[in-house]
Design a protein around this motif. Structure first.
Motif, short mmCIF file in Angstrom:
data_model
loop_
_atom_site.label_atom_id
_atom_site.label_comp_id
_atom_site.label_asym_id
_atom_site.label_seq_id
_atom_site.Cartn_x
_atom_site.Cartn_y
_atom_site.Cartn_z
N ILE A 249 21.92 40.90 40.95
CA ILE A 249 22.89 40.66 42.04
C ILE A 249 23.70 41.93 42.34
N GLY A 250 23.40 43.01 41.65
CA GLY A 250 24.12 44.27 41.89
C GLY A 250 25.57 44.21 41.45
N TYR A 251 25.82 43.49 40.37
CA TYR A 251 27.20 43.30 39.93
C TYR A 251 27.78 44.61 39.40
N ASP A 252 28.90 45.05 39.99
CA ASP A 252 29.49 46.33 39.57
C ASP A 252 30.97 46.17 39.25
N LYS A 253 31.39 44.93 38.94
CA LYS A 253 32.81 44.68 38.69
C LYS A 253 33.09 44.51 37.19
N GLY A 254 34.17 43.79 36.88
CA GLY A 254 34.63 43.70 35.50
C GLY A 254 33.87 42.70 34.64
#
Ligand code: MN
Length: 289
Positions: free
Chosen positions: A234-239
């Motif tokens: 999902i291209g998760y680039d957060k915390g």
């Protein structure tokens, strides 16, 4: 992805010396410190400015976590309590802005722990949506994401699954309304944790990680590699923030229901060793390197 931890791993109360924890978590290799958002209202402007300066100097982000008390429940049937809840969370967001904390995470859409007296789920849901819409205006102005935590059935009747979380965010229909998924809760409610992450997609604004018994990631049986694959898909680039609760006692032990020592009798040094090992393991599982 950026990795962090809640300060309460090291304490049995929901309050802490955040300047000290900021230095500690950075030294252990983290990039995010998560603190109790309610504490920001107990801190002076000078204390908030000091923490902001220390975090900036360390290149550390700060996320703010809250379970609003029942007299500040934005989904209450009592309009005065809803209003008080909105006032409370608005004050918190203003303090977060002073701190430069841009993630408000937790069961913002009702109260925690939930009392299970008002069991009319559609009505609680609708009042929660209405209040989050109102809070969303301030959040948007301040550049804060409202990360609504999906928790297990013993802690809320509103959002138990990622699918419900996505539906709730769609009802709110504001870009700042995001989801906070937590692997501890997902382990109880989801058919498949990785699928739930894929379903959440861009709605996922923050992630809490812990084993099914709230031990550190890597100390139990959750499928961390699979979860990592789904996050990358999902291209998760957060915390990615750990929420380990392993010691008995205090308000934390009571609220989290820690009735036995889950740390293996760890002393202060061993607690640091264990969380550092977990961070190394998790980074490897999630980034795939
Ligand atoms: Mn959580």
């Amino acid at each position: 992805m950026k990795f962090g931890t809640l300060f309460a791993y090291w304490t049995q109360e929901w309050h802490g010396d955040y300047v000290m924890y900021a230095r500690k978590v950075k030294q252990l290799g983290f990039d995010i410190l998560e603190l109790s958002a309610g504490d920001l209202l107990l801190m002076s402007d000078a204390q908030i400015a000091e923490l902001r300066a220390v975090a900036k100097d360390l290149e550390l982000s700060v996320s703010s976590n809250i379970g609003p008390p029942k007299d500040k429940n934005v989904a209450s049937a009592d309009p005065a309590i809803r209003e008080e809840g909105i006032r409370f969370l608005t004050q918190i967001m203003r303090a977060m802005d002073k701190l430069d904390s841009r993630i408000l995470a937790g069961v913002l859409y009702t109260c925690w722990p939930y009392e299970f007296i008002d069991l009319d789920k559609p009505a609680v849901w609708a009042r929660g949506v209405e209040s989050i819409k109102k809070l969303g205006k301030t959040a948007q102005d301040l550049g804060i994401d409202l990360c609504l935590e999906v928790v297990n059935r013993f802690e809320t009747l509103v959002l138990n699954t990622a699918a419900e979380g996505v539906a709730f965010c769609r009802d709110v229909d504001l870009p700042c309304a995001k989801l906070l998924l937590d692997t501890f809760h997902m382990n109880i409610e989801e058919d498949n944790i990785a699928e739930a992450i894929r379903l959440s997609g861009n709605y996922l604004g923050h992630l809490h990680v812990g084993e099914g018994n709230r031990k550190l990631p890597g100390q139990g049986s959750l499928p961390w590699e699979e979860i990592g694959v789904a996050l990358r898909e999902i291209g998760y680039d957060k915390g990615v923030v750990m929420e380990p609760f392993v010691k008995m006692g205090g308000r934390v032990g009571e609220d989290i229901k820690v009735w036995r020592d889950l740390s293996g009798g760890a002393d202060a040094e061993e607690m640091d060793t264990q969380i550092t090992a977990s961070l190394v393991y998790l980074k490897c599982a999630f980034t795939g390197v």
